[in-house]
Motif scaffolding. Structure first.
Motif, PDB file in Angstrom:
ATOM      1  N   TRP A   1      -0.036  -6.541  -8.225  1.00 55.20           N
ATOM      2  CA  TRP A   1       0.090  -7.897  -7.709  1.00 55.20           C
ATOM      3  C   TRP A   1       0.052  -8.835  -8.908  1.00 55.20           C
ATOM      4  N   LYS A   2       1.084  -9.642  -9.104  1.00 53.61           N
ATOM      5  CA  LYS A   2       1.153 -10.592 -10.215  1.00 53.61           C
ATOM      6  C   LYS A   2       1.246 -12.016  -9.651  1.00 53.61           C
ATOM      7  N   PHE A   3       0.506 -12.935 -10.267  1.00 51.52           N
ATOM      8  CA  PHE A   3       0.516 -14.330  -9.825  1.00 51.52           C
ATOM      9  C   PHE A   3       0.972 -15.208 -10.989  1.00 51.52           C
ATOM     10  N   VAL A   4       2.042 -15.958 -10.747  1.00 49.52           N
ATOM     11  CA  VAL A   4       2.650 -16.795 -11.787  1.00 49.52           C
ATOM     12  C   VAL A   4       2.486 -18.253 -11.384  1.00 49.52           C
ATOM     13  N   TYR A   5       1.920 -19.055 -12.286  1.00 53.39           N
ATOM     14  CA  TYR A   5       1.610 -20.449 -11.992  1.00 53.39           C
ATOM     15  C   TYR A   5       2.670 -21.385 -12.579  1.00 53.39           C
ATOM     16  N   GLY A   6       2.959 -22.441 -11.839  1.00 59.49           N
ATOM     17  CA  GLY A   6       3.921 -23.425 -12.321  1.00 59.49           C
ATOM     18  C   GLY A   6       3.790 -24.734 -11.579  1.00 59.49           C
ATOM     19  N   ASN A   7       4.524 -25.750 -12.052  1.00 62.21           N
ATOM     20  CA  ASN A   7       4.522 -27.036 -11.353  1.00 62.21           C
ATOM     21  C   ASN A   7       5.618 -27.052 -10.283  1.00 62.21           C
ATOM     22  N   ALA A   8       5.682 -28.131  -9.545  1.00 56.04           N
ATOM     23  CA  ALA A   8       6.628 -28.219  -8.432  1.00 56.04           C
ATOM     24  C   ALA A   8       8.068 -28.033  -8.899  1.00 56.04           C
ATOM     25  N   SER A   9       8.416 -28.666 -10.012  1.00 56.46           N
ATOM     26  CA  SER A   9       9.784 -28.574 -10.517  1.00 56.46           C
ATOM     27  C   SER A   9      10.149 -27.146 -10.882  1.00 56.46           C
ATOM     28  N   GLN A  10       9.252 -26.440 -11.535  1.00 59.38           N
ATOM     29  CA  GLN A  10       9.522 -25.058 -11.940  1.00 59.38           C
ATOM     30  C   GLN A  10       9.696 -24.151 -10.732  1.00 59.38           C
ATOM     31  N   ILE A  11       8.818 -24.304  -9.756  1.00 58.48           N
ATOM     32  CA  ILE A  11       8.882 -23.449  -8.563  1.00 58.48           C
ATOM     33  C   ILE A  11      10.134 -23.741  -7.748  1.00 58.48           C
ATOM     34  N   GLN A  12      10.440 -25.013  -7.555  1.00 58.87           N
ATOM     35  CA  GLN A  12      11.633 -25.381  -6.793  1.00 58.87           C
ATOM     36  C   GLN A  12      12.905 -24.919  -7.491  1.00 58.87           C
TER      37      GLN A  12
ATOM     38  N   LYS B   1       0.812  -1.218   0.000  1.00 56.29           N
ATOM     39  CA  LYS B   1       0.000   0.000   0.000  1.00 56.29           C
ATOM     40  C   LYS B   1       0.845   1.267   0.000  1.00 56.29           C
ATOM     41  N   HIS B   2       2.046   1.176   0.537  1.00 55.75           N
ATOM     42  CA  HIS B   2       2.902   2.361   0.635  1.00 55.75           C
ATOM     43  C   HIS B   2       3.678   2.641  -0.651  1.00 55.75           C
ATOM     44  N   PHE B   3       3.865   1.606  -1.496  1.00 51.53           N
ATOM     45  CA  PHE B   3       4.790   1.751  -2.618  1.00 51.53           C
ATOM     46  C   PHE B   3       4.223   1.369  -3.990  1.00 51.53           C
ATOM     47  N   PHE B   4       2.985   0.910  -4.067  1.00 53.49           N
ATOM     48  CA  PHE B   4       2.510   0.330  -5.335  1.00 53.49           C
ATOM     49  C   PHE B   4       2.434   1.350  -6.466  1.00 53.49           C
ATOM     50  N   GLU B   5       2.397   2.638  -6.152  1.00 57.08           N
ATOM     51  CA  GLU B   5       2.315   3.650  -7.197  1.00 57.08           C
ATOM     52  C   GLU B   5       3.677   3.968  -7.814  1.00 57.08           C
ATOM     53  N   PHE B   6       4.737   3.447  -7.226  1.00 57.20           N
ATOM     54  CA  PHE B   6       6.065   3.681  -7.794  1.00 57.20           C
ATOM     55  C   PHE B   6       6.187   2.950  -9.129  1.00 57.20           C
ATOM     56  N   LYS B   7       6.666   3.643 -10.128  1.00 57.94           N
ATOM     57  CA  LYS B   7       6.774   3.062 -11.470  1.00 57.94           C
ATOM     58  C   LYS B   7       7.692   1.838 -11.455  1.00 57.94           C
ATOM     59  N   ASP B   8       7.279   0.791 -12.133  1.00 57.34           N
ATOM     60  CA  ASP B   8       8.065  -0.441 -12.303  1.00 57.34           C
ATOM     61  C   ASP B   8       8.229  -1.234 -11.011  1.00 57.34           C
ATOM     62  N   PHE B   9       7.330  -1.038 -10.066  1.00 57.90           N
ATOM     63  CA  PHE B   9       7.368  -1.800  -8.821  1.00 57.90           C
ATOM     64  C   PHE B   9       6.243  -2.826  -8.852  1.00 57.90           C
ATOM     65  N   GLN B  10       6.546  -4.087  -8.509  1.00 60.55           N
ATOM     66  CA  GLN B  10       5.523  -5.130  -8.574  1.00 60.55           C
ATOM     67  C   GLN B  10       5.739  -6.196  -7.502  1.00 60.55           C
ATOM     68  N   PHE B  11       4.654  -6.875  -7.166  1.00 59.15           N
ATOM     69  CA  PHE B  11       4.691  -8.051  -6.310  1.00 59.15           C
ATOM     70  C   PHE B  11       4.448  -9.261  -7.197  1.00 59.15           C
ATOM     71  N   VAL B  12       5.326 -10.247  -7.145  1.00 58.06           N
ATOM     72  CA  VAL B  12       5.203 -11.451  -7.963  1.00 58.06           C
ATOM     73  C   VAL B  12       5.127 -12.660  -7.040  1.00 58.06           C
ATOM     74  N   MET B  13       3.993 -13.349  -7.082  1.00 59.12           N
ATOM     75  CA  MET B  13       3.784 -14.514  -6.236  1.00 59.12           C
ATOM     76  C   MET B  13       3.780 -15.774  -7.101  1.00 59.12           C
ATOM     77  N   LEU B  14       4.634 -16.728  -6.779  1.00 57.83           N
ATOM     78  CA  LEU B  14       4.654 -18.009  -7.484  1.00 57.83           C
ATOM     79  C   LEU B  14       3.676 -18.964  -6.819  1.00 57.83           C
ATOM     80  N   VAL B  15       2.812 -19.542  -7.649  1.00 57.29           N
ATOM     81  CA  VAL B  15       1.716 -20.362  -7.156  1.00 57.29           C
ATOM     82  C   VAL B  15       1.681 -21.679  -7.915  1.00 57.29           C
ATOM     83  N   ALA B  16       1.327 -22.745  -7.236  1.00 55.60           N
ATOM     84  CA  ALA B  16       1.235 -24.058  -7.884  1.00 55.60           C
ATOM     85  C   ALA B  16       0.019 -24.109  -8.814  1.00 55.60           C
TER      86      ALA B  16
END
Length: 209
Positions: A118-129, A80-95
């Motif tokens: 907020w970005k959510f990236v999906y992958g399998n166990a091997s990719q995430i590990q 909430k404090h920084f999301f307006e900063f240009k080129d700033f993102q949260f990337v969550m890896l999800v199964a």
């Protein structure tokens, strides 16, 4: 003597103070690089990339519903404090298979803030590990492919952190379960890296002129 003393107080001390604080800002102005050449999520099928972005990278694994608390902590204390900063993102890896749970989480987060970065990236166990190993940290993934820790990756795909943390020595990531750590350490480090890029941008603009 009085005139000399007044001159010192009015002119010399401010200059000394300025040099002291300027030196401190210079020394404190960069967050150490801990790991170079982190992968740009090339192993995943996604439009999200780390290159040319300042990214907070996390691992929600295959049980997103049980990890909501960490996401809410991040959202409230950091995002909430920084999301307006240009080129700033949260990337969550999800199964894979957690798409519905992520949609529920996004709806809940959106009540509290604009979640466009907020970005959510999906992958399998091997990719995430495999991606987690590339960070080369002392933190291990849990059995469900999640971690309470998040990591700062800069625009050049370098993992940033601390080399002289008072508690851990080398600090690779930030524990999202600890509100105190988010407030007292992660927020400061995010400010540092954002300020670093602001200063670099100003310098580049000044040189162009």
């Amino acid at each position: 003597m009085k005139k000399t003393f007044v001159m010192v107080v009015l002119f010399i001390l401010p200059i000394v103070a300025y040099l002291f604080f300027a030196s401190g800002i210079h020394n404190f102005g960069r967050l150490p690089v801990l790991t170079e050449n982190v992968s740009d999520l090339t192993a995943f099928t996604t439009d999200t990339h780390l290159k040319n972005k300042i990214s907070i990278v996390g691992f929600l694994g295959n049980n997103v519903d049980q990890k909501k608390g960490t996401a809410f902590n991040l959202n409230q204390k950091i995002y909430k404090h920084f999301f307006e900063f240009k080129d700033f993102q949260f990337v969550m890896l999800v199964a894979n298979g957690q798409e519905q749970e992520v949609e529920k989480l996004k709806k809940e987060l959106s009540v509290l803030a604009d979640i466009k970065n907020w970005k959510f990236v999906y992958g399998n166990a091997s990719q995430i590990q495999s991606f987690h190993k590339e960070l080369k940290t002392d933190i291990v993934l849990e059995d469900d492919l999640s971690s309470p820790y998040v990591f700062i990756v800069d625009k050049d795909l370098n993992l940033r952190g601390r080399t002289d943390d008072e508690d851990e020595g080398t600090k690779y990531g930030f524990n999202t379960i600890s509100v105190a750590e988010l407030n007292n350490k992660m927020e400061d480090d995010v400010k540092i890296i954002l300020a670093e890029y602001r200063m670099a941008l100003k310098k580049n603009n000044a040189e162009r002129k």
